[in-house]
Design an enzyme around this catalytic site. Structure first.
Site, PDB file in Angstrom:
ATOM      1  N   VAL A 148       0.835  -1.291  -0.041  1.00 56.22           N
ATOM      2  CA  VAL A 148       0.178   0.128   0.079  1.00 56.22           C
ATOM      3  C   VAL A 148       0.891   1.358  -0.065  1.00 56.22           C
ATOM      4  O   VAL A 148       2.001   1.230   0.649  1.00 56.22           O
ATOM      5  CB  VAL A 148      -0.880   0.100   1.185  1.00 56.22           C
ATOM      6  N   ASP A 200       4.954  -4.042 -16.405  1.00 53.66           N
ATOM      7  CA  ASP A 200       3.467  -3.860 -15.905  1.00 53.66           C
ATOM      8  C   ASP A 200       3.165  -2.235 -16.185  1.00 53.66           C
ATOM      9  O   ASP A 200       2.756  -1.636 -15.383  1.00 53.66           O
ATOM     10  CB  ASP A 200       3.428  -3.909 -14.272  1.00 53.66           C
TER      11      ASP A 200
END
Length: 783
Positions: free
Chosen positions: A483, A605
């Site tokens: 996170v 990605d």
């Protein structure tokens, strides 16, 4: 090898020199228009960094709604580089403005003016751009491909120090003086140069002052010459002044004996600038401007001008890791940016962040000073040897081959490798930044020594405090292994902190560690303005955290797909020019990974949520947790486990498990289709839901059929006449990027070239940007 040694010695010692300013100034926040005794400066303690000028006792406010980074003055005009380096504005003696340059893809930094020439350096590449009589000149100077450490202008000529050779090059309409000074400096290696009316002075590689040119007024007869004695200079028509590093006082010479610095005894200066026969300085005590000299209004004394506080340096979006932050930086910049302290400041300046190693003070004996400088140069040569060894091992494939590096940290040396912009013979793409090594905040020991090349290491408690103990209110996203939180460090820097998933030692934990190590290895050695910069890291027990520079405007994904983004006024991203610029920024970052990183890197990605936007809306590629490096001599990797995000994964990679650079090309193609359509990579077809549809299947058939209008994002509106061709070029480029077969996709260099042309078309310029060749068709390069 000799050239490389010189280049590295320059990089090692350049931090020892403060900016120096001649008649034209360079990289300054104060300037003199010497034809009218007008003195200007960038005002401090204001979020909007406007220009203020003094003339004949009156204060004039210049463009109060525009912020500037640098200014410089000439005979009858002065110019300013707008904050961020996007454009260059100039004003004549009546303060009438004229825009000389505007290009958000090639940014400007250093600036200098002479009689009829304006020159600036480009951000990152440090190549010179010049305008003559306010007109751009592509053939002047004749060595436009060179990269410069510094530039300065005198009366009708400009000079600069060439980065790779440390030699002085001069040019301009006054060819006699330009050739004379260049020839007299021919056998000298310099760190800086500052030009006057008919002479030039600078510091050589060991910090000694050297002056060349005409000496009819004693302008070359400096009073002393101890190594590292001076921290700044200013040259007029026939006089010279310098700031003593020991106490900040100014000493002047030349002017046929009429120029005295007695009137400013006991005053310490941060910087000085020169007119024809007078000098002005910015005081350290209260940042006021003082002028004196035989050509000043009252030649028997000094005058303190009625200007507001003037910035001692540009406010930049940087933590200033090299030499610390200038005292009172946050106040002077009004909380917006930092002023980076000079590495060898005058005596009264002390950086407020951890200081670097300092050279011996001016009071040290001359033999000791020379000895320490010699030791520094020998040390830099040793560092070069280590760098060359690593480069040789990489080049010969010792550390490469067809193996995965995903689960290990790439071996590094404690001195940062030169970027392509530093290595002689390399021509980096626009935007590649020079980076020297950065000082450590503190060293680790034991098993964590593999990270000893990091900029900073933080404790877990530091980062917990910065994020309010990882408060949910500070959560701003998620990355490949955890996170992301917004935080504010003890020194006021805003950062983004990625915390790894806190789970036990399971498979997921091992993946977290692998992603942490991977991203740490990549970002510790990658430096490019379109890649998110790593500030530091934390590794304590089972905690793994990475600290990045904070991207004020968030992710591209959020702007494209926010439910509150309903029309053109909802976001700055709702313009075709801005969207094309963002695509170009991202493409340049990926191009750096593919073509200029050693070894080559595949991101794996690429998606809109990994393209972040800084405070100036510049796009940066982020999240290297899934990246792979070191493909050897081939652009193809051996089969590896598929990784990435659904909707962006290369179908060839997904089906065959063979990864190439063209896999990143596919991901960027999907992002470009998102930019064009406003649709997610995978979205629900139909207004009332329905089957999931990919943006590729939605957009490509319409673009190929020439029906692009029906798939464009209506929130932006139809492209204007000058934008339509650029948008169409982006669409056709995207179609080629998402071709099923990788060999039929363009290379990143081809994509960058087409996006540069598309952006130029949006500006109504029918040609390429940044020197790229115009292309009428999509560039396809097969492996």
């Amino acid at each position: 090898m000799a050239t490389l040694i010189v280049a590295t010695a320059i990089i090692t010692l350049i931090a020892l020199v403060s900016p120096v300013h001649g008649l034209g100034g360079s990289a300054a926040t104060a300037a003199v228009v010497y034809g009218s005794a007008t003195v200007c400066g960038i005002v401090a303690e204001k979020r909007n960094r406007r220009i203020q000028c003094w003339r004949n006792g009156q204060v004039i406010h210049i463009e109060p709604d525009i912020s500037f980074d640098y200014i410089a003055g000439g005979r009858d005009s002065f110019c300013g580089v707008r904050s961020g380096g996007v454009s260059l504005l100039c004003w004549n003696s009546n303060f009438t403005p004229k825009r000389i340059y505007n290009d958000d893809s090639v940014l400007l930094e250093d600036l200098t003016l002479g009689d009829d020439q304006i020159c600036a350096l480009t951000n990152g590449t440090r190549s010179v751009k010049c305008w003559r009589g306010n007109q751009s000149s592509s053939t002047w100077p004749p060595f436009s491909s060179a990269q410069f450490l510094s530039i300065s202008s005198g009366l009708g000529f400009s000079c600069g120090v060439v980065m790779n050779t440390a030699k002085v090059a001069c040019w301009g309409s006054n060819t006699i003086m330009a050739n004379l000074i260049q020839s007299q400096f021919a056998n000298l290696s310099m760190l800086s140069i500052v030009a006057g009316g008919s002479h030039a002075c600078g510091l050589n590689l060991t910090g000694f002052l050297i002056c060349k040119g005409r000496n009819d007024s004693g302008q070359l007869d400096f009073p002393s010459n101890n190594g590292n004695e001076f921290s700044g200079m200013a040259l007029g028509a026939n006089h010279s002044c310098a700031i003593r590093r020991s106490n900040g006082s100014v000493v002047c010479w030349g002017g046929a004996g009429e120029f005295s610095s007695n009137v400013i005894d006991q005053i310490s200066f941060d910087s000085i600038v020169a007119g024809l026969d007078f000098t002005c300085g910015l005081t350290i005590s209260n940042f006021s401007m003082i002028c004196w000299g035989p050509g000043w209004k009252n030649n028997s004394s000094r005058t303190e001008l009625g200007l507001s506080k003037i910035l001692p340096g540009p406010c930049v979006q940087s933590p200033c890791n090299d030499c610390g932050i200038y005292p009172e930086s946050q106040i002077l910049c009004s909380g917006s940016g930092n002023i980076c302290a000079p590495c060898n400041p005058p005596f009264s300046l002390r950086p407020i962040s951890p200081p670097p190693l300092q050279p011996p003070p001016a009071a040290t004996s001359k033999p000791l000073t020379k000895g320490l400088l010699a030791l520094a140069i020998v040390g830099s040569v040793g560092a070069v040897s280590g760098i060359c060894t690593v480069i040789y091992l990489i080049w010969t494939g010792v550390c490469c081959g067809n193996k995965k590096i995903h689960n290990s940290v790439q071996p590094t040396v404690t001195v940062s490798n030169p970027s392509p912009a530093q290595v002689p013979g390399n021509n980096p793409p626009p935007g590649v930044k020079r980076q020297g090594s950065r000082p450590m905040r503190r060293q680790r020991s034991g098993t964590s020594s593999k990270h000893a090349d990091m900029a900073e290491e933080f404790s877990f408690s530091d980062l917990a405090t910065a994020t309010g103990n990882f408060s949910p209110n500070n959560k701003i996203g998620a990355g490949s292994f955890g996170v992301v939180y917004r935080g504010k460090l003890w020194d006021g820097r805003e950062v983004a902190i990625k915390r790894g998933d806190t789970v036990e030692k399971t498979k997921k934990f091992q993946e977290k560690v692998s992603a942490f190590e991977s991203e740490l290895a990549f970002l510790s050695r990658l430096h490019h303005k379109h890649l998110v910069r790593l500030v530091g890291f934390c590794e304590e027990r089972d905690e793994r955290l990475l600290v990045y520079e904070f991207m004020k405007n968030g992710a591209l994904f959020d702007h494209l797909h926010d439910k509150n983004n309903v029309d053109e006024s909802s976001s700055l991203v709702n313009s075709w020019k801005m969207r094309i610029k963002i695509a170009l920024d991202a493409a340049r970052g990926i191009e750096y990974l593919h073509n200029y990183a050693v070894p080559q890197i595949i991101h794996r990605d690429i998606k809109s949520s990994n393209i972040l936007l800084d405070g100036n809306w510049m796009a940066r590629v982020s999240d290297f947790g899934l990246s792979l490096m070191c493909p050897g001599s081939s652009r193809h990797y051996q089969p590896v486990k598929t990784a990435g995000t659904v909707g962006y994964i290369d179908p060839e990679y997904y089906g065959l498990n063979v990864l190439t650079t063209k896999s990143d090309v596919y991901g960027l193609g999907v992002v470009m289709l998102e930019i064009l359509t406003g649709k997610r990579a995978i979205f629900q077809g139909g207004e009332d839901g329905g089957e999931p549809t990919s943006v590729v299947d939605f957009a490509v058939p319409a673009i190929k059929a020439g029906e692009m209008g029906r798939i464009l994002d209506r929130r932006v509106g139809p492209p204007e006449m000058n934008e339509a061709e650029g948008v169409e070029l982006v669409a056709n480029t995207a179609v080629h990027c998402v071709n099923v077969e990788g060999k039929n996709r363009p290379t990143m260099s081809g994509i960058v070239a087409n996006l540069e042309r598309a952006l130029a078309l949006c500006d109504g310029r029918h040609g390429s940007v940044s020197g790229a060749q115009p292309q009428s068709q999509i560039s396809i390069v097969s492996d």
